[in-house]
Design a protein around this motif. Structure first.
Motif, PDB file in Angstrom:
ATOM      1  N   VAL A  75      31.324  -1.641  82.077  1.00 24.77           N
ATOM      2  CA  VAL A  75      32.022  -1.534  80.386  1.00 24.77           C
ATOM      3  C   VAL A  75      31.137  -2.224  79.863  1.00 24.77           C
ATOM      4  CG1 VAL A  75      33.670  -3.054  79.015  1.00 24.77           C
ATOM      5  CG2 VAL A  75      34.025  -1.546  80.729  1.00 24.77           C
ATOM      6  N   ALA A  76      30.063  -2.976  80.575  1.00 18.56           N
ATOM      7  CA  ALA A  76      29.788  -4.040  79.894  1.00 18.56           C
ATOM      8  C   ALA A  76      28.125  -3.484  78.597  1.00 18.56           C
ATOM      9  CB  ALA A  76      28.962  -5.001  80.130  1.00 18.56           C
ATOM     10  N   ILE A  77      27.890  -2.582  79.118  1.00 18.75           N
ATOM     11  CA  ILE A  77      26.996  -1.660  78.852  1.00 18.75           C
ATOM     12  C   ILE A  77      26.873  -0.737  78.229  1.00 18.75           C
ATOM     13  CG2 ILE A  77      24.629  -1.054  79.714  1.00 18.75           C
ATOM     14  CD1 ILE A  77      24.140  -3.801  80.589  1.00 18.75           C
ATOM     15  N   ILE A  78      27.664   0.274  78.911  1.00 19.55           N
ATOM     16  CA  ILE A  78      28.226   2.272  78.268  1.00 19.55           C
ATOM     17  C   ILE A  78      28.261   2.109  77.039  1.00 19.55           C
ATOM     18  CG2 ILE A  78      28.323   3.643  79.079  1.00 19.55           C
ATOM     19  CD1 ILE A  78      28.409   3.384  82.182  1.00 19.55           C
ATOM     20  N   PRO A  79      29.546   1.666  76.533  1.00 19.65           N
ATOM     21  CA  PRO A  79      30.246   1.239  75.408  1.00 19.65           C
ATOM     22  C   PRO A  79      29.500   1.742  74.756  1.00 19.65           C
ATOM     23  CG  PRO A  79      32.085   0.193  76.767  1.00 19.65           C
ATOM     24  CD  PRO A  79      30.990   0.955  77.734  1.00 19.65           C
ATOM     25  N   ARG A  80      28.296   0.519  74.076  1.00 18.14           N
ATOM     26  CA  ARG A  80      27.958   0.175  72.823  1.00 18.14           C
ATOM     27  C   ARG A  80      26.580   1.438  73.044  1.00 18.14           C
ATOM     28  NH1 ARG A  80      26.311  -3.651  69.883  1.00 18.14           N
ATOM     29  NH2 ARG A  80      28.583  -5.156  70.042  1.00 18.14           N
ATOM     30  N   SER A  83      27.672   4.072  72.062  1.00 14.13           N
ATOM     31  CA  SER A  83      28.032   4.549  70.300  1.00 14.13           C
ATOM     32  C   SER A  83      26.580   4.290  69.527  1.00 14.13           C
ATOM     33  CB  SER A  83      28.731   3.099  70.044  1.00 14.13           C
ATOM     34  OG  SER A  83      27.998   2.068  70.027  1.00 14.13           O
ATOM     35  N   GLY A  84      25.519   4.113  70.496  1.00 18.48           N
ATOM     36  CA  GLY A  84      24.256   4.396  69.732  1.00 18.48           C
ATOM     37  C   GLY A  84      23.912   5.006  69.586  1.00 18.48           C
ATOM     38  N   LEU A  85      24.634   5.673  70.910  1.00 14.62           N
ATOM     39  CA  LEU A  85      23.382   7.086  70.924  1.00 14.62           C
ATOM     40  C   LEU A  85      24.180   8.191  69.127  1.00 14.62           C
ATOM     41  CD1 LEU A  85      24.197   8.600  74.241  1.00 14.62           C
ATOM     42  CD2 LEU A  85      21.609   8.409  73.197  1.00 14.62           C
ATOM     43  N   LEU A  86      25.172   7.694  68.441  1.00 18.57           N
ATOM     44  CA  LEU A  86      25.857   8.456  67.468  1.00 18.57           C
ATOM     45  C   LEU A  86      25.418   7.938  66.137  1.00 18.57           C
ATOM     46  CD1 LEU A  86      29.572   8.999  69.252  1.00 18.57           C
ATOM     47  CD2 LEU A  86      27.777  10.491  68.430  1.00 18.57           C
ATOM     48  N   GLN A  87      25.231   7.091  66.590  1.00 21.46           N
ATOM     49  CA  GLN A  87      24.985   5.803  65.362  1.00 21.46           C
ATOM     50  C   GLN A  87      23.116   5.789  64.675  1.00 21.46           C
ATOM     51  OE1 GLN A  87      25.878   2.006  65.736  1.00 21.46           O
ATOM     52  NE2 GLN A  87      28.049   2.948  65.571  1.00 21.46           N
ATOM     53  N   PRO A  88      22.581   5.840  63.380  1.00 18.84           N
ATOM     54  CA  PRO A  88      20.884   6.360  63.666  1.00 18.84           C
ATOM     55  C   PRO A  88      20.389   4.946  64.099  1.00 18.84           C
ATOM     56  CG  PRO A  88      22.557   6.788  61.216  1.00 18.84           C
ATOM     57  CD  PRO A  88      22.913   6.568  62.224  1.00 18.84           C
ATOM     58  N   GLN A  89      21.671   4.171  63.588  1.00 23.53           N
ATOM     59  CA  GLN A  89      20.854   2.575  63.670  1.00 23.53           C
ATOM     60  C   GLN A  89      21.795   1.760  64.020  1.00 23.53           C
ATOM     61  OE1 GLN A  89      18.299   1.716  61.485  1.00 23.53           O
ATOM     62  NE2 GLN A  89      17.977  -1.056  61.369  1.00 23.53           N
ATOM     63  N   LYS A  90      20.597   0.977  65.542  1.00 23.55           N
ATOM     64  CA  LYS A  90      21.732   0.730  66.635  1.00 23.55           C
ATOM     65  C   LYS A  90      21.153  -0.730  66.671  1.00 23.55           C
ATOM     66  CE  LYS A  90      20.161   4.837  69.021  1.00 23.55           C
ATOM     67  NZ  LYS A  90      19.994   5.765  67.625  1.00 23.55           N
ATOM     68  N   THR A  91      22.212  -1.207  66.524  1.00 26.44           N
ATOM     69  CA  THR A  91      21.814  -2.638  65.853  1.00 26.44           C
ATOM     70  C   THR A  91      22.375  -3.317  66.509  1.00 26.44           C
ATOM     71  OG1 THR A  91      22.983  -3.115  63.951  1.00 26.44           O
ATOM     72  CG2 THR A  91      21.101  -2.674  63.817  1.00 26.44           C
ATOM     73  N   ILE A  92      22.389  -5.113  67.361  1.00 21.46           N
ATOM     74  CA  ILE A  92      23.474  -5.737  67.789  1.00 21.46           C
ATOM     75  C   ILE A  92      22.696  -7.101  67.507  1.00 21.46           C
ATOM     76  CG2 ILE A  92      20.993  -5.684  70.215  1.00 21.46           C
ATOM     77  CD1 ILE A  92      24.453  -5.958  71.931  1.00 21.46           C
ATOM     78  N   SER A  93      23.773  -8.120  67.501  1.00 20.61           N
ATOM     79  CA  SER A  93      23.524  -9.677  66.928  1.00 20.61           C
ATOM     80  C   SER A  93      23.226  -9.802  67.953  1.00 20.61           C
ATOM     81  CB  SER A  93      24.662  -9.860  66.465  1.00 20.61           C
ATOM     82  OG  SER A  93      25.697 -10.047  66.952  1.00 20.61           O
ATOM     83  N   PHE A  94      21.901 -11.236  67.366  1.00 17.98           N
ATOM     84  CA  PHE A  94      21.370 -12.341  68.661  1.00 17.98           C
ATOM     85  C   PHE A  94      22.817 -12.482  69.344  1.00 17.98           C
ATOM     86  CE2 PHE A  94      20.345 -16.584  70.061  1.00 17.98           C
ATOM     87  CZ  PHE A  94      19.594 -16.397  69.842  1.00 17.98           C
ATOM     88  N   GLN A  95      24.237 -13.598  68.978  1.00 21.64           N
ATOM     89  CA  GLN A  95      25.240 -13.557  70.150  1.00 21.64           C
ATOM     90  C   GLN A  95      25.595 -12.763  70.572  1.00 21.64           C
ATOM     91  OE1 GLN A  95      25.150 -14.077  66.551  1.00 21.64           O
ATOM     92  NE2 GLN A  95      25.059 -16.201  66.440  1.00 21.64           N
ATOM     93  N   ASP A  96      25.808 -11.348  70.095  1.00 24.34           N
ATOM     94  CA  ASP A  96      25.995 -10.556  71.473  1.00 24.34           C
ATOM     95  C   ASP A  96      25.259  -9.728  72.105  1.00 24.34           C
ATOM     96  OD1 ASP A  96      28.925 -10.429  69.462  1.00 24.34           O
ATOM     97  OD2 ASP A  96      28.258  -8.595  68.721  1.00 24.34           O
ATOM     98  N   CYS A  97      24.456  -9.706  72.302  1.00 19.81           N
ATOM     99  CA  CYS A  97      22.678  -9.449  72.730  1.00 19.81           C
ATOM    100  C   CYS A  97      23.129 -10.319  74.162  1.00 19.81           C
ATOM    101  CB  CYS A  97      21.549  -9.278  72.192  1.00 19.81           C
ATOM    102  SG  CYS A  97      20.635  -9.225  73.304  1.00 19.81           S
ATOM    103  N   ALA A  98      23.443 -11.995  74.173  1.00 22.34           N
ATOM    104  CA  ALA A  98      23.242 -12.857  74.960  1.00 22.34           C
ATOM    105  C   ALA A  98      24.238 -12.663  75.982  1.00 22.34           C
ATOM    106  CB  ALA A  98      23.337 -14.335  74.403  1.00 22.34           C
ATOM    107  N   THR A  99      25.530 -12.158  74.508  1.00 22.83           N
ATOM    108  CA  THR A  99      26.917 -11.953  75.817  1.00 22.83           C
ATOM    109  C   THR A  99      27.348 -10.999  76.669  1.00 22.83           C
ATOM    110  OG1 THR A  99      28.156 -12.831  73.939  1.00 22.83           O
ATOM    111  CG2 THR A  99      29.726 -11.709  75.523  1.00 22.83           C
ATOM    112  N   GLN A 100      25.908  -9.352  76.210  1.00 20.49           N
ATOM    113  CA  GLN A 100      25.985  -8.494  76.823  1.00 20.49           C
ATOM    114  C   GLN A 100      25.042  -8.642  78.311  1.00 20.49           C
ATOM    115  OE1 GLN A 100      23.314  -5.029  75.829  1.00 20.49           O
ATOM    116  NE2 GLN A 100      25.056  -3.862  75.928  1.00 20.49           N
ATOM    117  N   LEU A 101      24.162  -9.458  78.217  1.00 19.75           N
ATOM    118  CA  LEU A 101      22.976  -9.936  79.002  1.00 19.75           C
ATOM    119  C   LEU A 101      23.715 -10.792  80.147  1.00 19.75           C
ATOM    120  CD1 LEU A 101      20.974  -9.830  80.015  1.00 19.75           C
ATOM    121  CD2 LEU A 101      19.530 -12.088  78.913  1.00 19.75           C
TER     122      LEU A 101
END
Length: 305
Positions: A75-80, A83-101
């Motif tokens: 759940v921490a990895i695959i949903p995002r 969504s990235g496979l369907l979006q041309p701009q695959k961005t993640i915020s600084f805070q969300d990146c830290a949370t995912q890691l």
């Protein structure tokens, strides 16, 4: 100056699977299917273990913990990623990146030590069967499971603090499909030698140590099994370990290739493909292996149906 640049970082961009072009839709369908199979398989295993009193044993307690942890891990990895496979701009915020890691490391490391606990359970069951119920009591099982999660949390805090304490003052493109330590370290605009050492030390602790303990356990298990007089007895003893050993080899094998390989031999393209194995495919093996190769789980499923 570094501090200023560090504060200006608000988001990262995933490179993801952009090199696949139009095939990203196909990848989305494949990964979504595997993800749903993983979720449903783990939910079924946890439910069956909870409802069937025949499975209220230490071995299946750890299996239910592993299935729960694997679910949180995916759940921490695959949903995002989907969504990235369907979006041309695959961005993640600084805070969300830290949370995912943080959650990726917590549950990934938790899985490593839960597999070690399961190896210890098999060791006690086969090598010391008369004291099994005493050694592997409810309290001991809870302590082992809690210890695994505690190690995962503490190591994740060390890694996240180490990585996100760095200044990121050049390109923000992560050559990966999720926030992982090595791709992030490559974006830092300062010397990361200390961080590389911390990352390697943590990798050795959470991979080599558990692997060594499991390896020692299975040496003792095999030597004990070979002393069993009857062929049927040896076959039954081996069968109780087969599922666990299969998952252990695949899990530790894939993770070791990525995290124990020297930096000079690390290629992000190859790492990305290998990461698909242990974030998408390996979590599916847990319910598949334990449902198809385990007679007790299959019998419990039959009783439930």
């Amino acid at each position: 100056m570094q501090r200023k640049n560090f504060m200006e970082v608000t988001e990262f961009i995933f490179l993801g699977f952009t090199s696949f072009g139009n095939q990203q839709i196909t990848l989305f369908i494949v990964f979504l299917t595997l993800y749903l199979l993983t979720l449903s398989g783990n939910v079924i295993i946890v439910t069956i273990i909870r409802l069937d009193r025949h499975l209220h044993t230490p071995m299946y307690f750890f299996l239910s913990m592993l299935s729960t942890s694997e679910t949180c891990y995916t759940v921490a990895i695959i949903p995002r990623m989907l969504s990235g496979l369907l979006q041309p701009q695959k961005t993640i915020s600084f805070q969300d990146c830290a949370t995912q890691l943080f959650f990726y490391l917590t549950f990934g490391i938790n899985n490593c030590f839960l597999l070690t606990a399961m190896g210890y359970d098999r060791f006690v069951a086969i090598c010391n069967p008369l004291r099994y119920s005493v050694i592997m009591g409810k309290g001991a099982c809870i302590q082992l499971a809690s210890g695994s999660l505690g190690i995962g949390l503490s190591m994740a805090i060390v890694q996240v603090t180490s990585v996100f304490g760095l200044p990121f003052c050049s390109g923000f493109v992560i050559s990966h499909f999720f926030c992982d330590v090595r791709p992030l370290l490559k974006l830092a605009c300062t010397n990361t030698t200390v961080n590389e050492i911390i990352n390697f030390a943590v990798s050795v602790f959470v991979l080599v140590l558990p692997m060594a303990l499991v390896f020692i356990s299975y040496i003792l298990i095999i030597s004990t099994i070979l002393k069993i007089a009857s062929a049927e007895g040896r076959k039954k003893a081996f069968a109780t370990c087969a599922s666990h050993l299969t998952v252990v080899i695949i899990h530790y094998g894939c993770a070791s290739i990525i995290y124990l390989r020297p930096k000079s031999q690390s290629f992000l393209g190859q790492d990305r493909l290998m990461s698909v194995t242990y974030t998408v495919i390996t979590p599916l093996l847990n319910p598949v292996v334990y449902s198809l190769r385990n007679k007790e789980v299959k019998d419990a499923l039959c009783r439930a149906l």
